[in-house]
Design an enzyme around this catalytic site. Structure first.
Site, PDB file in Angstrom:
ATOM      1  N   LYS A  81       0.820  -1.210   0.000  1.00 22.64           N
ATOM      2  CA  LYS A  81       0.000   0.000   0.000  1.00 22.64           C
ATOM      3  C   LYS A  81       0.851   1.256   0.000  1.00 22.64           C
ATOM      4  CE  LYS A  81       0.541   1.269   4.517  1.00 22.64           C
ATOM      5  NZ  LYS A  81       0.740   2.609   5.120  1.00 22.64           N
ATOM      6  N   THR A 134      -3.881   5.547   3.212  1.00 23.37           N
ATOM      7  CA  THR A 134      -2.582   6.034   2.772  1.00 23.37           C
ATOM      8  C   THR A 134      -2.647   6.698   1.401  1.00 23.37           C
ATOM      9  OG1 THR A 134      -1.699   4.099   3.924  1.00 23.37           O
ATOM     10  CG2 THR A 134      -0.152   5.376   2.663  1.00 23.37           C
TER      11      THR A 134
END
Length: 330
Positions: free
Chosen positions: A188, A245
Protein backbone atom coordinates in the site's frame (compact mmCIF):
# COMPACT_ATOMS: atom_id res chain seq x y z
CA UNK A 1 4.01 -9.40 32.91
CA UNK A 2 3.47 -5.70 32.33
CA UNK A 3 6.89 -4.59 31.07
CA UNK A 4 6.85 -3.56 27.40
CA UNK A 5 9.82 -2.47 25.31
CA UNK A 6 9.14 -0.39 22.21
CA UNK A 7 12.10 -0.67 19.83
CA UNK A 8 12.09 2.44 17.66
CA UNK A 9 11.32 6.03 18.64
CA UNK A 10 9.87 7.38 15.42
CA UNK A 11 6.34 8.81 15.33
CA UNK A 12 4.61 5.40 15.41
CA UNK A 13 6.87 3.88 18.04
CA UNK A 14 6.46 6.92 20.28
CA UNK A 15 2.69 6.87 19.77
CA UNK A 16 2.40 3.20 20.74
CA UNK A 17 4.63 3.76 23.75
CA UNK A 18 2.42 6.68 24.79
CA UNK A 19 -0.78 4.64 24.35
CA UNK A 20 0.50 1.68 26.38
CA UNK A 21 2.00 3.85 29.09
CA UNK A 22 -1.31 5.67 29.54
CA UNK A 23 -2.94 2.26 30.06
CA UNK A 24 -0.70 1.68 33.05
CA UNK A 25 1.91 -0.63 31.57
CA UNK A 26 5.59 -0.17 32.41
CA UNK A 27 6.90 0.98 29.03
CA UNK A 28 10.42 1.79 27.94
CA UNK A 29 11.22 3.03 24.45
CA UNK A 30 14.54 2.45 22.70
CA UNK A 31 15.82 5.34 20.59
CA UNK A 32 18.83 5.20 18.33
CA UNK A 33 19.53 8.89 19.09
CA UNK A 34 20.52 9.74 22.68
CA UNK A 35 18.96 13.20 22.35
CA UNK A 36 15.55 11.63 21.74
CA UNK A 37 15.91 9.33 24.76
CA UNK A 38 16.89 12.35 26.87
CA UNK A 39 13.94 14.39 25.59
CA UNK A 40 11.53 11.58 26.48
CA UNK A 41 13.05 11.14 29.94
CA UNK A 42 13.50 14.75 30.99
CA UNK A 43 11.05 16.79 28.90
CA UNK A 44 8.39 14.13 28.25
CA UNK A 45 8.36 14.87 24.54
CA UNK A 46 9.76 13.65 21.23
CA UNK A 47 10.39 16.94 19.40
CA UNK A 48 11.81 15.29 16.28
CA UNK A 49 9.09 12.76 15.46
CA UNK A 50 6.00 13.60 17.52
CA UNK A 51 6.14 17.32 18.36
CA UNK A 52 3.40 18.99 20.40
CA UNK A 53 2.33 15.70 22.03
CA UNK A 54 2.92 15.55 25.79
CA UNK A 55 4.15 12.11 26.80
CA UNK A 56 3.13 10.37 30.05
CA UNK A 57 5.35 10.96 33.07
CA UNK A 58 5.69 7.21 33.52
CA UNK A 59 7.19 6.64 30.04
CA UNK A 60 10.97 6.16 30.02
CA UNK A 61 13.53 5.85 27.24
CA UNK A 62 17.05 4.58 26.61
CA UNK A 63 19.56 4.41 23.77
CA UNK A 64 20.84 1.05 25.10
CA UNK A 65 18.85 -1.78 23.51
CA UNK A 66 19.94 -4.28 26.16
CA UNK A 67 18.66 -1.94 28.86
CA UNK A 68 15.37 -1.71 26.94
CA UNK A 69 14.73 -5.46 26.89
CA UNK A 70 16.16 -6.30 30.32
CA UNK A 71 12.78 -6.51 32.09
CA UNK A 72 10.45 -6.69 29.08
CA UNK A 73 8.15 -9.58 28.43
CA UNK A 74 6.67 -7.87 25.35
CA UNK A 75 9.00 -6.47 22.70
CA UNK A 76 7.45 -4.33 19.97
CA UNK A 77 9.41 -3.67 16.78
CA UNK A 78 8.74 -0.27 15.20
CA UNK A 79 12.08 0.05 13.37
CA UNK A 80 12.04 0.96 9.63
CA UNK A 81 12.18 -2.30 7.70
CA UNK A 82 15.59 -1.77 6.11
CA UNK A 83 17.18 -1.33 9.57
CA UNK A 84 15.46 -4.17 11.48
CA UNK A 85 18.26 -6.66 10.88
CA UNK A 86 21.05 -4.39 12.17
CA UNK A 87 19.05 -3.29 15.23
CA UNK A 88 17.91 -6.75 16.31
CA UNK A 89 20.99 -8.80 15.39
CA UNK A 90 22.65 -8.09 18.78
CA UNK A 91 19.61 -9.64 20.50
CA UNK A 92 20.11 -13.06 18.91
CA UNK A 93 20.12 -15.65 21.68
CA UNK A 94 19.38 -13.02 24.34
CA UNK A 95 15.61 -13.59 24.73
CA UNK A 96 13.77 -16.22 26.76
CA UNK A 97 10.73 -18.42 26.17
CA UNK A 98 8.44 -15.89 27.86
CA UNK A 99 9.21 -13.03 25.48
CA UNK A 100 6.45 -12.14 23.04
CA UNK A 101 7.43 -10.27 19.87
CA UNK A 102 5.12 -7.87 18.04
CA UNK A 103 6.04 -6.11 14.79
CA UNK A 104 4.44 -2.83 13.75
CA UNK A 105 6.79 -2.06 10.82
CA UNK A 106 5.76 -2.13 7.17
CA UNK A 107 7.91 -2.98 4.18
CA UNK A 108 9.97 -5.62 2.39
CA UNK A 109 13.68 -5.97 3.07
CA UNK A 110 15.93 -5.44 0.08
CA UNK A 111 18.15 -8.33 -1.04
CA UNK A 112 16.35 -10.96 1.10
CA UNK A 113 12.81 -9.85 0.07
CA UNK A 114 11.57 -10.73 3.58
CA UNK A 115 8.79 -9.09 5.56
CA UNK A 116 9.53 -7.63 9.03
CA UNK A 117 8.19 -10.69 10.85
CA UNK A 118 10.29 -13.00 8.66
CA UNK A 119 13.43 -11.02 9.51
CA UNK A 120 12.64 -11.09 13.23
CA UNK A 121 11.78 -14.79 13.23
CA UNK A 122 15.08 -15.55 11.48
CA UNK A 123 17.10 -13.56 14.04
CA UNK A 124 15.18 -14.30 17.24
CA UNK A 125 13.86 -17.80 16.45
CA UNK A 126 10.43 -16.88 17.82
CA UNK A 127 6.92 -16.46 16.41
CA UNK A 128 6.09 -12.83 15.66
CA UNK A 129 2.69 -11.12 15.91
CA UNK A 130 1.85 -8.32 13.48
CA UNK A 131 0.05 -5.08 14.37
CA UNK A 132 -1.20 -3.32 11.25
CA UNK A 133 -4.02 -1.21 9.86
CA UNK A 134 -4.99 2.35 8.89
CA UNK A 135 -3.36 4.39 11.63
CA UNK A 136 -1.66 7.75 11.22
CA UNK A 137 0.47 8.19 14.32
CA UNK A 138 -0.56 11.78 15.02
CA UNK A 139 -4.28 10.91 15.05
CA UNK A 140 -3.73 8.01 17.45
CA UNK A 141 -1.58 10.27 19.64
CA UNK A 142 -4.47 12.76 19.64
CA UNK A 143 -6.77 9.89 20.70
CA UNK A 144 -8.89 10.02 17.56
CA UNK A 145 -10.87 6.82 16.80
CA UNK A 146 -8.73 4.21 15.03
CA UNK A 147 -9.17 0.51 14.23
CA UNK A 148 -6.31 -1.92 13.50
CA UNK A 149 -5.67 -5.64 13.60
CA UNK A 150 -3.30 -7.97 15.45
CA UNK A 151 -2.46 -11.21 13.68
CA UNK A 152 -0.39 -14.25 14.50
CA UNK A 153 -0.27 -17.98 15.02
CA UNK A 154 -1.55 -18.59 18.56
CA UNK A 155 -5.10 -17.42 19.25
CA UNK A 156 -4.57 -17.21 23.01
CA UNK A 157 -1.68 -14.81 22.52
CA UNK A 158 -3.60 -12.86 19.88
CA UNK A 159 -6.42 -12.32 22.34
CA UNK A 160 -3.95 -11.26 25.02
CA UNK A 161 -2.32 -8.74 22.67
CA UNK A 162 -5.73 -7.53 21.54
CA UNK A 163 -6.54 -6.67 25.14
CA UNK A 164 -3.15 -5.07 25.76
CA UNK A 165 -3.31 -2.67 22.81
CA UNK A 166 -7.04 -1.86 22.86
CA UNK A 167 -8.31 1.43 24.30
CA UNK A 168 -11.63 3.31 23.95
CA UNK A 169 -10.14 5.15 20.94
CA UNK A 170 -7.85 2.39 19.56
CA UNK A 171 -9.92 -0.65 18.62
CA UNK A 172 -7.98 -3.83 17.89
CA UNK A 173 -9.35 -6.80 15.93
CA UNK A 174 -7.55 -10.15 15.66
CA UNK A 175 -6.98 -12.71 12.92
CA UNK A 176 -4.58 -15.47 11.90
CA UNK A 177 -2.89 -14.20 8.73
CA UNK A 178 0.21 -12.15 9.66
CA UNK A 179 1.71 -12.65 6.20
CA UNK A 180 -1.34 -11.11 4.54
CA UNK A 181 -1.29 -8.20 6.98
CA UNK A 182 2.36 -7.51 6.17
CA UNK A 183 1.90 -7.75 2.41
CA UNK A 184 -0.99 -5.30 2.58
CA UNK A 185 1.04 -2.94 4.75
CA UNK A 186 4.05 -3.05 2.42
CA UNK A 187 2.44 -2.74 -1.00
CA UNK A 188 0.00 0.00 0.00
CA UNK A 189 2.93 2.38 0.56
CA UNK A 190 4.00 1.99 -3.07
CA UNK A 191 0.44 2.47 -4.32
CA UNK A 192 0.23 5.60 -2.14
CA UNK A 193 3.22 7.08 -3.98
CA UNK A 194 1.32 6.48 -7.22
CA UNK A 195 -1.76 8.14 -5.70
CA UNK A 196 0.29 11.19 -4.76
CA UNK A 197 1.60 11.43 -8.32
CA UNK A 198 -1.98 11.10 -9.59
CA UNK A 199 -3.13 14.04 -7.47
CA UNK A 200 -0.13 16.17 -8.39
CA UNK A 201 -0.86 15.65 -12.08
CA UNK A 202 -4.50 16.65 -11.41
CA UNK A 203 -5.78 13.50 -13.08
CA UNK A 204 -9.02 13.60 -11.10
CA UNK A 205 -11.09 11.57 -8.66
CA UNK A 206 -11.91 8.87 -11.22
CA UNK A 207 -8.22 8.18 -11.72
CA UNK A 208 -7.53 7.95 -7.99
CA UNK A 209 -10.44 5.52 -7.50
CA UNK A 210 -9.17 3.35 -10.34
CA UNK A 211 -5.63 3.47 -8.94
CA UNK A 212 -6.71 2.36 -5.47
CA UNK A 213 -8.85 -0.45 -6.86
CA UNK A 214 -6.22 -1.77 -9.24
CA UNK A 215 -3.61 -1.34 -6.52
CA UNK A 216 -5.67 -3.62 -4.32
CA UNK A 217 -5.56 -6.23 -7.09
CA UNK A 218 -1.76 -6.04 -7.10
CA UNK A 219 -1.76 -6.64 -3.35
CA UNK A 220 -4.12 -9.60 -3.73
CA UNK A 221 -2.16 -11.19 -6.60
CA UNK A 222 1.11 -10.99 -4.70
CA UNK A 223 -0.46 -12.08 -1.42
CA UNK A 224 -2.12 -15.16 -2.88
CA UNK A 225 1.09 -16.17 -4.64
CA UNK A 226 2.96 -15.93 -1.31
CA UNK A 227 0.34 -17.97 0.55
CA UNK A 228 -1.70 -15.28 2.29
CA UNK A 229 -5.49 -15.44 2.65
CA UNK A 230 -7.43 -13.36 0.13
CA UNK A 231 -10.01 -12.26 2.71
CA UNK A 232 -7.26 -10.47 4.67
CA UNK A 233 -6.98 -7.87 1.92
CA UNK A 234 -10.60 -6.79 2.33
CA UNK A 235 -9.85 -5.95 5.97
CA UNK A 236 -8.12 -3.22 7.95
CA UNK A 237 -4.57 -4.24 7.06
CA UNK A 238 -5.50 -4.45 3.38
CA UNK A 239 -8.18 -2.19 1.92
CA UNK A 240 -8.39 -0.08 5.08
CA UNK A 241 -4.70 0.80 5.16
CA UNK A 242 -4.59 1.23 1.38
CA UNK A 243 -7.49 3.68 1.33
CA UNK A 244 -6.09 5.79 4.17
CA UNK A 245 -2.58 6.03 2.77
CA UNK A 246 -3.76 6.87 -0.75
CA UNK A 247 -6.09 9.70 0.23
CA UNK A 248 -4.28 11.95 2.69
CA UNK A 249 -1.29 14.26 2.73
CA UNK A 250 -0.64 13.04 6.28
CA UNK A 251 0.84 10.01 4.50
CA UNK A 252 4.58 10.37 3.92
CA UNK A 253 4.34 8.07 0.92
CA UNK A 254 1.49 10.04 -0.65
CA UNK A 255 3.50 13.22 -0.04
CA UNK A 256 6.59 11.77 -1.74
CA UNK A 257 4.46 10.85 -4.75
CA UNK A 258 2.81 14.27 -4.84
CA UNK A 259 6.17 16.03 -4.82
CA UNK A 260 7.56 13.69 -7.48
CA UNK A 261 4.51 14.51 -9.58
CA UNK A 262 5.27 18.21 -9.14
CA UNK A 263 8.72 17.71 -10.57
CA UNK A 264 10.94 17.50 -7.47
CA UNK A 265 13.75 14.97 -7.34
CA UNK A 266 13.81 12.22 -4.77
CA UNK A 267 17.01 13.70 -3.35
CA UNK A 268 15.32 17.06 -2.77
CA UNK A 269 12.33 15.39 -1.14
CA UNK A 270 14.41 13.14 1.12
CA UNK A 271 16.51 16.03 2.42
CA UNK A 272 13.45 17.96 3.54
CA UNK A 273 11.46 15.11 5.13
CA UNK A 274 11.64 13.90 8.71
CA UNK A 275 10.87 10.20 8.94
CA UNK A 276 10.94 7.35 6.46
CA UNK A 277 8.68 6.90 3.43
CA UNK A 278 8.89 3.11 3.31
CA UNK A 279 7.37 2.93 -0.17
CA UNK A 280 10.51 4.29 -1.82
CA UNK A 281 12.70 1.31 -0.96
CA UNK A 282 9.78 -1.11 -0.92
CA UNK A 283 9.14 -0.36 -4.60
CA UNK A 284 12.61 -1.74 -5.34
CA UNK A 285 12.00 -4.84 -3.20
CA UNK A 286 8.61 -5.43 -4.77
CA UNK A 287 9.97 -5.19 -8.29
CA UNK A 288 12.46 -7.93 -7.44
CA UNK A 289 9.79 -10.00 -5.69
CA UNK A 290 7.24 -9.66 -8.52
CA UNK A 291 9.81 -10.87 -11.03
CA UNK A 292 10.91 -13.73 -8.80
CA UNK A 293 7.33 -14.92 -8.29
CA UNK A 294 6.09 -13.94 -11.77
CA UNK A 295 3.34 -11.66 -10.44
CA UNK A 296 2.09 -8.81 -12.61
CA UNK A 297 2.28 -5.50 -10.69
CA UNK A 298 2.05 -2.67 -13.25
CA UNK A 299 1.45 0.21 -10.81
CA UNK A 300 4.39 -0.89 -8.68
CA UNK A 301 6.51 -1.15 -11.82
CA UNK A 302 5.70 2.41 -12.90
CA UNK A 303 6.45 3.79 -9.42
CA UNK A 304 9.77 1.97 -9.46
CA UNK A 305 10.63 3.42 -12.87
CA UNK A 306 9.77 6.96 -11.77
CA UNK A 307 11.92 6.67 -8.62
CA UNK A 308 14.88 4.65 -9.86
CA UNK A 309 14.99 5.07 -13.64
CA UNK A 310 14.03 8.71 -14.05
CA UNK A 311 10.81 8.07 -15.94
CA UNK A 312 8.51 11.07 -16.04
CA UNK A 313 5.34 10.80 -13.93
CA UNK A 314 3.30 11.89 -16.96
CA UNK A 315 4.70 9.07 -19.08
CA UNK A 316 4.09 6.57 -16.26
CA UNK A 317 0.43 7.59 -16.07
CA UNK A 318 0.08 7.37 -19.86
CA UNK A 319 1.67 3.93 -19.98
CA UNK A 320 -0.62 2.59 -17.25
CA UNK A 321 -3.71 3.73 -19.13
CA UNK A 322 -2.51 2.33 -22.46
CA UNK A 323 -1.48 -1.16 -21.45
CA UNK A 324 -2.89 -4.14 -23.36
CA UNK A 325 -6.59 -4.49 -22.59
CA UNK A 326 -7.41 -7.27 -20.14
CA UNK A 327 -10.32 -8.83 -18.22
CA UNK A 328 -10.86 -7.17 -14.84
CA UNK A 329 -10.40 -10.39 -12.87
CA UNK A 330 -7.67 -12.84 -13.85
Amino acid sequence: MSYIAIIGAGSWGTTLACLLSKKGFDVIIWAREKEIADAVNYKKENPLYLPEIKLPDSLTATDDIFEAIKKARFIVNVVPTQHIRSVFAPLKGKLNDENIIVSASKGIEKETLKTPSMILEEILNKNVYVLSGPSFAIEVAQEKPTAVTISGEDKTLRLLLQEIFSTPYFRVYEHDDPLGAEIGGAVKNVIAIAAGICDALELGNNARAALITRGLHEIIRLGKKMGAKEITFSGLSGLGDLFLTCTSKLSRNFTVGYRLGRGESLQEISKSMRGVAEGVETSLSLMQLSKKLDVEMPITSEVYQVIYEGKSPQQAAWDLMNRTLKPEFY
